[in-house]
Write a protein that holds these residues in place. Structure first.
Motif, short mmCIF file in Angstrom:
data_model
loop_
_atom_site.label_atom_id
_atom_site.label_comp_id
_atom_site.label_asym_id
_atom_site.label_seq_id
_atom_site.Cartn_x
_atom_site.Cartn_y
_atom_site.Cartn_z
N VAL A 88 -9.17 -2.77 7.49
CA VAL A 88 -8.44 -1.82 6.63
C VAL A 88 -7.01 -1.72 7.16
CG1 VAL A 88 -8.32 0.51 5.71
CG2 VAL A 88 -10.55 -0.56 6.14
N SER A 89 -6.08 -2.24 6.39
CA SER A 89 -4.67 -2.18 6.79
C SER A 89 -4.11 -0.80 6.47
CB SER A 89 -3.87 -3.25 6.04
OG SER A 89 -2.49 -3.10 6.31
N LEU A 90 -3.39 -0.23 7.43
CA LEU A 90 -2.78 1.08 7.26
C LEU A 90 -1.26 1.01 7.27
CD1 LEU A 90 -5.22 2.98 9.63
CD2 LEU A 90 -5.17 3.10 7.14
N VAL B 229 -12.63 3.73 4.15
CA VAL B 229 -11.60 4.22 3.23
C VAL B 229 -11.91 5.65 2.79
CG1 VAL B 229 -10.68 3.93 0.90
CG2 VAL B 229 -10.84 1.96 2.43
N GLU C 264 -2.32 5.77 2.28
CA GLU C 264 -1.86 4.39 2.30
C GLU C 264 -2.85 3.52 3.07
OE1 GLU C 264 2.14 4.01 3.66
OE2 GLU C 264 2.80 5.83 2.64
N PHE C 265 -3.51 2.61 2.38
CA PHE C 265 -4.46 1.70 3.01
C PHE C 265 -4.71 0.52 2.08
CE2 PHE C 265 -6.62 5.34 1.06
CZ PHE C 265 -7.29 4.70 0.02
N GLU D 205 0.81 -1.22 0.00
CA GLU D 205 0.00 0.00 0.00
C GLU D 205 0.84 1.27 0.00
OE1 GLU D 205 -0.07 -1.62 4.31
OE2 GLU D 205 -0.08 -2.39 2.27
N ALA E 154 -7.95 3.62 14.54
CA ALA E 154 -6.85 2.71 14.16
C ALA E 154 -6.22 2.13 15.42
CB ALA E 154 -5.82 3.44 13.33
N PHE F 91 -4.07 -1.00 11.82
CA PHE F 91 -5.27 -1.33 11.05
C PHE F 91 -6.52 -0.79 11.72
CE2 PHE F 91 -4.83 -4.49 14.27
CZ PHE F 91 -6.11 -4.92 14.60
N LEU G 140 -10.89 7.97 5.46
CA LEU G 140 -9.43 8.11 5.49
C LEU G 140 -8.96 9.09 4.41
CD1 LEU G 140 -8.42 4.37 6.00
CD2 LEU G 140 -8.17 6.21 7.67
#
Length: 228
Positions: free
Chosen positions: A149-151, A125, A135-136, A79, A175, A111, A128
């Motif tokens: 949702v990975s950050l 998203v 970046e996600f 990402e 997060a 995340f 964000l």
């Protein structure tokens, strides 16, 4: 001058030399006793000009460091690749770089918790994006974290904490950090024959990418060269 007159004259010269050496030895001892400085130290002081000696600061030493022929910047999770390449393009236009991709263990990640479905994840998203987060990644292929949702994924907990702090400053409140036992494809960029001052600019760019490192290709982390 006859041989009979040369001998006394030679003895006188030798005697004078001996007396001169004895006098110098006596003077040096008296000098050191009076001043606390040895004769050897005095001689060194005569040979060296203290005013000509100047210690260099760490910044000055840094400017003397030889510039490596190849610099590597990384690693980036999937990402983070697009933003890294965009940053390189703006910072060093025209400079070519070679990506190097490696499978590495990701032991920590930042995340947002799993959502009920893909639509809810896409709503997160969108939030964000409004906060300026670029970046996600929506997790879709794991039953343990469906639609999380990975950050960012990181090799150390400290790097993950730095990323979470950065997100907090941007206004992200939900997060969190957690262990992440997975293999991730990390990307490193190798840049060769950079112009003067590029290392310092790269170090500034790196500050916006938590967990990344600047190093000479195949070697230890670089100490940024100080700006002139």
């Amino acid at each position: 001058m006859t041989a009979s007159t040369k001998a006394p004259a030679l003895r006188i010269v030798v005697l004078l030399l001996i007396l001169a050496n004895v006098a110098f030895l006596a003077w040096s001892r008296l000098f050191s006793a009076a001043s606390g400085i040895t004769a050897e130290t005095h001689l060194m002081q005569q040979q060296i000009n203290p005013g000509a000696i100047r210690l260099l600061s760490p910044q000055q030493v840094g400017t003397m460091t030889a510039k490596p022929a190849c610099v590597e910047w990384g690693g980036f999770p999937p990402e983070g690749v697009a933003r890294a390449e965009e940053g390189l393009g703006k910072l060093l236009p025209g400079v070519r770089y070679t990506p190097r991709r490696v499978e590495e263990p990701a032991t920590w990640w930042v995340f947002m918790p799993p959502q009920a479905d893909r639509q809810r994840a896409q709503q997160k998203v969108a939030e964000l994006k409004r906060l300026g987060v670029e970046e996600f990644f929506i997790v879709q292929d794991e039953s343990k974290f469906p639609f999380a949702v990975s950050l960012g994924v990181f090799r150390t907990q400290e790097a993950a904490k730095n990323k979470l702090e950065q997100l907090r400053e941007q206004g992200v409140r939900t997060a969190q950090i957690g262990p992440r036992d997975a293999q991730m494809q990390m990307t490193y960029y190798q840049l060769r024959n950079l112009p003067d001052g590029a290392n310092a600019r790269l170090d500034e760019l790196k500050q916006g990418f938590a967990g990344t490192e600047l190093k000479a290709c195949g070697n230890a982390v670089l100490v940024p060269v100080a700006k002139s």
